[in-house]
Design a protein around this motif. Structure first.
Motif, PDB file in Angstrom:
ATOM      1  N   GLY A  49      38.994  43.604  30.952  1.00  0.00           N
ATOM      2  CA  GLY A  49      39.029  43.092  32.324  1.00  0.00           C
ATOM      3  C   GLY A  49      39.875  43.878  33.297  1.00  0.00           C
ATOM      4  N   ARG A  50      40.746  44.742  32.830  1.00  0.00           N
ATOM      5  CA  ARG A  50      41.691  45.453  33.703  1.00  0.00           C
ATOM      6  C   ARG A  50      40.981  46.200  34.832  1.00  0.00           C
ATOM      7  N   THR A  51      39.813  46.785  34.531  1.00  0.00           N
ATOM      8  CA  THR A  51      39.115  47.580  35.561  1.00  0.00           C
ATOM      9  C   THR A  51      38.097  46.755  36.348  1.00  0.00           C
ATOM     10  N   PHE A  60      35.677  35.409  36.952  1.00  0.00           N
ATOM     11  CA  PHE A  60      37.025  35.984  36.804  1.00  0.00           C
ATOM     12  C   PHE A  60      36.972  37.481  37.057  1.00  0.00           C
ATOM     13  N   LEU A  61      35.990  38.148  36.450  1.00  0.00           N
ATOM     14  CA  LEU A  61      35.878  39.604  36.610  1.00  0.00           C
ATOM     15  C   LEU A  61      35.523  39.977  38.052  1.00  0.00           C
ATOM     16  N   ALA A  62      34.700  39.142  38.697  1.00  0.00           N
ATOM     17  CA  ALA A  62      34.354  39.410  40.103  1.00  0.00           C
ATOM     18  C   ALA A  62      35.609  39.340  40.965  1.00  0.00           C
ATOM     19  N   GLU A  63      36.509  38.403  40.652  1.00  0.00           N
ATOM     20  CA  GLU A  63      37.773  38.290  41.381  1.00  0.00           C
ATOM     21  C   GLU A  63      38.641  39.528  41.167  1.00  0.00           C
ATOM     22  N   PRO A  92      49.293  41.257  36.876  1.00  0.00           N
ATOM     23  CA  PRO A  92      48.473  40.378  36.041  1.00  0.00           C
ATOM     24  C   PRO A  92      47.099  40.225  36.706  1.00  0.00           C
ATOM     25  N   LEU A  93      46.060  40.030  35.907  1.00  0.00           N
ATOM     26  CA  LEU A  93      44.716  39.905  36.496  1.00  0.00           C
ATOM     27  C   LEU A  93      44.608  38.621  37.316  1.00  0.00           C
ATOM     28  N   LYS A  98      39.868  41.791  44.230  1.00  0.00           N
ATOM     29  CA  LYS A  98      41.284  42.085  44.479  1.00  0.00           C
ATOM     30  C   LYS A  98      41.536  43.596  44.362  1.00  0.00           C
ATOM     31  N   GLY A  99      40.834  44.218  43.423  1.00  0.00           N
ATOM     32  CA  GLY A  99      40.985  45.658  43.231  1.00  0.00           C
ATOM     33  C   GLY A  99      40.556  46.446  44.463  1.00  0.00           C
TER      34      GLY A  99
END
Ligand SMILES: *Cc1c(COP(=O)(O)O)cnc(C)c1O
Length: 392
Positions: free
Chosen positions: A228-230, A302-305, A372-373, A309-310
């Motif tokens: 999930g980091r990327t 969650f990944l879309a968020e 943190p994610l 944010k990225g």
């Protein structure tokens, strides 16, 4: 004080500032003087869900109710098997080996690649190829594959048969990777310690083709950039290229020590009982927590968020780079960013810490941002304001 006494008994391998943390919540840590720090290190990408996560707390309590922390791998338990299933379903067809750290996952990946390579190519097919700027850990195999002379020199002789080549120069990879001699080629899809360097998708695809052509196991080290980091569950998804083996660790169990190797079906087919083992790997407590972390992180929302944010972090960092001559380059993906500076990264990290923001360097000239994610928009905005203030 008590902090100084305790620190004096620790082996001197870490350079630590004189701050002792006693609690944490969300993206924040609190020291023994009661001062709060916004944490953009997440335990070097480990605390993906932040501190005091309700997800982790619930998983821990539920796991403790079973009374099982550890049984060893002499016996089957449910949590590890469920976690292995979840990882395989989220990645590619294969089997999972659990261990306790990123370096252990790397060592396992090298051994398992050799196990398979000998079967398909004979005893000479055992070499490992890694890349300039890469980091895979500090144990003997992974240290040999880690391109940092300062980490290696005091500990020679290293594992033989490991070559470090230039990723940019395709000619070098082509010369060194051999059908007869090479067992595995290991690469981080986004180099972390080496300065936050995303490997271009075209390069990853070229490596995949080369490995297919020469029957070499392609190992993606996603210990730092994975889970999930990327903004994708696995960083390799950005390139649309799958590895043969995938190593995971840092965020896997939300801060509890755990590593894993997803071993694709072909390599897994060469592995026999007794080929590799570890006492603690995949125990019921850590596996229960990891399953909760993986389920939370893998949710599309969650990944879309993380991606949203990225994009905001990227926008802020790029505008910051235009205003500050000290910024050479901004690199990253999702919530994994590096600012390459003309100045000393350590000085910037220290200045940020004095203002209550925790950052981590990645080599001498790069400041790394790994919130943190679960970081909020307000926290990101505040942290990036501090970064802006402390840049020379
Ligand atoms: C941190 C890291 C490792 C080593 O993990 P440890 O748990 O410290 O052994 C390996 N590979 C990458 C890409 C890392 O960032």
């Amino acid at each position: 004080m008590s902090g100084a006494v305790a620190a004096s008994a620790l082996l001197g391998v870490y350079r630590q500032p004189d701050i002792t943390f006693v609690s944490g919540a969300g993206s924040w840590l609190v020291d023994e003087e009661g001062r709060s720090y916004l944490d953009f290190t997440s335990g070097i990408g480990t605390n993906a869900l932040g501190f005091d996560s309700p997800v982790i707390r619930a998983a821990l309590l539920e796991a403790l109710d079973s009374g099982l922390i550890h049984t060893s791998n002499l016996f089957r338990t449910h949590p590890g098997e469920r976690l292995a299933r979840a990882l395989v379903e989220a990645s590619f067809p294969g089997r999972v080996f659990f261990c306790n750290s990123g370096a252990e996952a790397g060592e396992a990946a090298f051994k398992l690649s050799r196990r398979w390579a000998r079967e398909v190519g004979g005893p000479g097919k055992h070499e490992i190829v890694a890349f300039r700027g890469g980091f895979h850990g500090r144990l003997f195999g992974t240290l040999a594959a880690t391109d940092r002379p300062a980490y290696q020199e005091p500990f020679r002789p290293l594992l033989p048969g490991v070559h470090i080549v230039d990723l940019q120069g395709p000619g070098e990879v082509d010369r060194v990777v051999s059908s007869e001699r090479t067992a595995a080629l290991v690469v981080e899809p986004v180099q972390g310690e080496g300065g936050v360097r995303p490997v271009p998708a075209a390069t990853l695809r070229a490596l995949r083709e080369l490995c297919d052509e020469r029957r070499v196991a392609l190992v993606f080290d996603e210990v730092q950039c994975g889970l999930g980091r990327t903004g994708r569950l696995f960083a390799y998804e950005h390139a649309g290229v799958r590895p043969d083996l995938l190593t995971l660790a840092k965020p896997l169990a939300g801060g509890l020590p755990m590593g894993a190797v997803v071993v694709g079906d072909e390599v897994a087919g060469a592995v026999r009982p007794g080929d590799h083992a570890t006492t603690f790997g995949g125990g019921p407590l850590v596996a229960s927590v990891a399953l909760a972390v993986v389920e939370a992180v893998a949710r599309p929302g969650f990944l879309a968020e993380v991606r949203r944010k990225g994009r905001e972090v990227e926008r802020r960092l790029r505008s910051l780079a235009r205003e500050h001559a000290a910024v050479v380059e901004v690199r990253g993906l999702g919530l994994m960013w590096g600012l390459e500076l003309r100045a000393d990264a350590g000085t910037v990290v220290e200045a940020a810490r004095e203002r209550g923001l925790l950052l981590v360097g990645a080599g001498p000239g790069v400041v790394r941002i790994l919130p943190p994610l679960t970081v909020t928009d307000e926290e990101l905005a505040h942290g990036l304001d501090v970064v802006q203030e402390v840049l020379p």
